[in-house]
Design a protein around this motif. Structure first.
Motif, PDB file in Angstrom:
ATOM      1  N   GLU A  44     -52.388  44.370  12.938  1.00 27.21           N
ATOM      2  CA  GLU A  44     -53.740  44.255  13.490  1.00 27.21           C
ATOM      3  C   GLU A  44     -53.963  42.889  14.109  1.00 27.21           C
ATOM      4  O   GLU A  44     -54.516  42.767  15.203  1.00 27.21           O
ATOM      5  CB  GLU A  44     -54.770  44.519  12.401  1.00 27.21           C
ATOM      6  N   SER A  45     -53.547  41.840  13.406  1.00 25.42           N
ATOM      7  CA  SER A  45     -53.732  40.489  13.928  1.00 25.42           C
ATOM      8  C   SER A  45     -52.954  40.284  15.222  1.00 25.42           C
ATOM      9  O   SER A  45     -53.445  39.639  16.158  1.00 25.42           O
ATOM     10  CB  SER A  45     -53.286  39.469  12.872  1.00 25.42           C
ATOM     11  N   MET A  47     -52.357  42.449  17.450  1.00 16.80           N
ATOM     12  CA  MET A  47     -53.046  43.138  18.538  1.00 16.80           C
ATOM     13  C   MET A  47     -54.391  42.489  18.857  1.00 16.80           C
ATOM     14  O   MET A  47     -54.739  42.292  20.020  1.00 16.80           O
ATOM     15  CB  MET A  47     -53.245  44.607  18.175  1.00 16.80           C
ATOM     16  N   PHE A  48     -55.151  42.138  17.841  1.00 17.94           N
ATOM     17  CA  PHE A  48     -56.474  41.563  18.075  1.00 17.94           C
ATOM     18  C   PHE A  48     -56.387  40.188  18.745  1.00 17.94           C
ATOM     19  O   PHE A  48     -57.170  39.882  19.638  1.00 17.94           O
ATOM     20  CB  PHE A  48     -57.242  41.431  16.752  1.00 17.94           C
ATOM     21  N   ASP A  49     -55.453  39.368  18.293  1.00 21.08           N
ATOM     22  CA  ASP A  49     -55.424  37.970  18.717  1.00 21.08           C
ATOM     23  C   ASP A  49     -54.444  37.673  19.844  1.00 21.08           C
ATOM     24  O   ASP A  49     -54.583  36.656  20.521  1.00 21.08           O
ATOM     25  CB  ASP A  49     -55.076  37.068  17.521  1.00 21.08           C
ATOM     26  N   SER A  51     -52.824  40.337  22.075  1.00 20.22           N
ATOM     27  CA  SER A  51     -52.544  41.353  23.097  1.00 20.22           C
ATOM     28  C   SER A  51     -52.906  40.870  24.500  1.00 20.22           C
ATOM     29  O   SER A  51     -52.172  41.132  25.467  1.00 20.22           O
ATOM     30  CB  SER A  51     -53.296  42.647  22.769  1.00 20.22           C
ATOM     31  N   PHE A  69     -55.706  45.546  25.254  1.00 19.74           N
ATOM     32  CA  PHE A  69     -56.585  45.498  24.088  1.00 19.74           C
ATOM     33  C   PHE A  69     -57.608  46.624  24.123  1.00 19.74           C
ATOM     34  O   PHE A  69     -57.947  47.214  23.089  1.00 19.74           O
ATOM     35  CB  PHE A  69     -57.295  44.150  24.016  1.00 19.74           C
ATOM     36  N   MET A  73     -57.997  49.507  21.229  1.00 24.19           N
ATOM     37  CA  MET A  73     -59.223  49.719  20.466  1.00 24.19           C
ATOM     38  C   MET A  73     -59.732  51.153  20.609  1.00 24.19           C
ATOM     39  O   MET A  73     -60.246  51.736  19.641  1.00 24.19           O
ATOM     40  CB  MET A  73     -60.302  48.736  20.925  1.00 24.19           C
ATOM     41  N   GLY A 135     -52.321  51.503  18.387  1.00 24.46           N
ATOM     42  CA  GLY A 135     -53.709  51.707  17.968  1.00 24.46           C
ATOM     43  C   GLY A 135     -53.883  52.969  17.147  1.00 24.46           C
ATOM     44  O   GLY A 135     -54.582  52.973  16.122  1.00 24.46           O
ATOM     45  N   SER A 139     -54.706  52.834  12.956  1.00 25.68           N
ATOM     46  CA  SER A 139     -56.080  53.266  12.676  1.00 25.68           C
ATOM     47  C   SER A 139     -56.275  53.789  11.262  1.00 25.68           C
ATOM     48  O   SER A 139     -57.334  53.602  10.663  1.00 25.68           O
ATOM     49  CB  SER A 139     -56.499  54.349  13.681  1.00 25.68           C
ATOM     50  N   SER A 172     -53.049  38.407   7.398  1.00 28.90           N
ATOM     51  CA  SER A 172     -53.860  37.738   8.422  1.00 28.90           C
ATOM     52  C   SER A 172     -53.486  36.278   8.570  1.00 28.90           C
ATOM     53  O   SER A 172     -53.646  35.690   9.647  1.00 28.90           O
ATOM     54  CB  SER A 172     -55.347  37.855   8.063  1.00 28.90           C
TER      55      SER A 172
END
Length: 219
Positions: A44-45, A47-49, A51, A69, A73, A135, A139, A172
């Protein structure tokens, strides 16, 4: 009266001692679930931070086409809505196995094939497909892991969730160090390949660990 007071104090100390024993010696189940949760939070990190930076620095895609991103999402949201249905069809263990496979495939598609094409549009489409797979895979990870705690853990739920969250949260903290170090030493593409291997680890752990074998008897 003194005997009654001593008995009451003894009764109140025993539950506390039991709780402390759970903290000192967490269940093997919680450790296994926590490791999978740790891997999930690293994904997750990543992809979130990272991508957006991946599309910009590795793929050299203009900002108007940096949709990685966004598609990640969208598929993550769609996957959350489909999770309960997937449970009823596949069971929680198989859902986690499929999720690990999708995460692995998504990162590998993007890292191995995303930069092979001269056409910018094809590059965006291929990498967006990879991000969509990631994603969809990520999920269901956290909801499924937390639901397994309630179904299988012998530890009081409040303590079990605290232990699980503490182990998972390390992901994280590790993700920026892992991705940053690999990117600096080699290339961010290789960092994403390493993160993708965590999806394969999730697949293997959920396939061979007894902690995830719950659906056959409870479904």
């Amino acid at each position: 009266l003194q005997d009654d007071v001593e008995a009451e104090v003894k009764d109140t100390k025993e539950p506390v001692a039991d709780k402390m024993s759970f903290i000192r010696k967490p269940e093997k189940l919680l450790i296994q679930l926590g490791i999978v949760g740790l891997f999930a939070l690293i994904v997750e990190s990543a992809m979130f931070d990272w991508s957006g930076l991946y599309f910009e620095s590795v793929l050299k895609v203009p900002k108007s086409l940096q949709i990685g991103f966004l598609v990640f999402m969208v598929m993550m949201t769609v996957g959350r809505f489909l999770t309960n249905y997937a449970y009823s069809v596949l069971g929680k263990q198989r859902v986690l196995q499929v999720a690990g496979a999708l995460i692995f495939a998504g990162f590998m598609v993007s890292a191995l094939f995303g930069g092979l094409f001269e056409s910018m549009i094809v590059t965006v489409v291929v990498n967006s497909l990879g991000f969509m797979l990631v994603g969809l895979g990520i999920s269901c990870m956290v909801p499924t892991i937390y639901s397994l705690v309630g179904a299988k853990s012998k530890t009081p739920v409040s303590i079990a969730l605290t232990i699980l969250s503490s182990i998972s949260f390390i992901g994280s903290l590790v993700a920026p160090l892992l991705i940053g170090a690999i990117s600096q030493a080699f290339n961010m593409k290789y960092a994403y390949m390493v993160v993708g291997l965590l999806g394969l680890c999730i697949l293997l752990i959920t396939s061979f660990s007894k902690a995830f074998k719950v659906e056959e008897s409870t479904k």
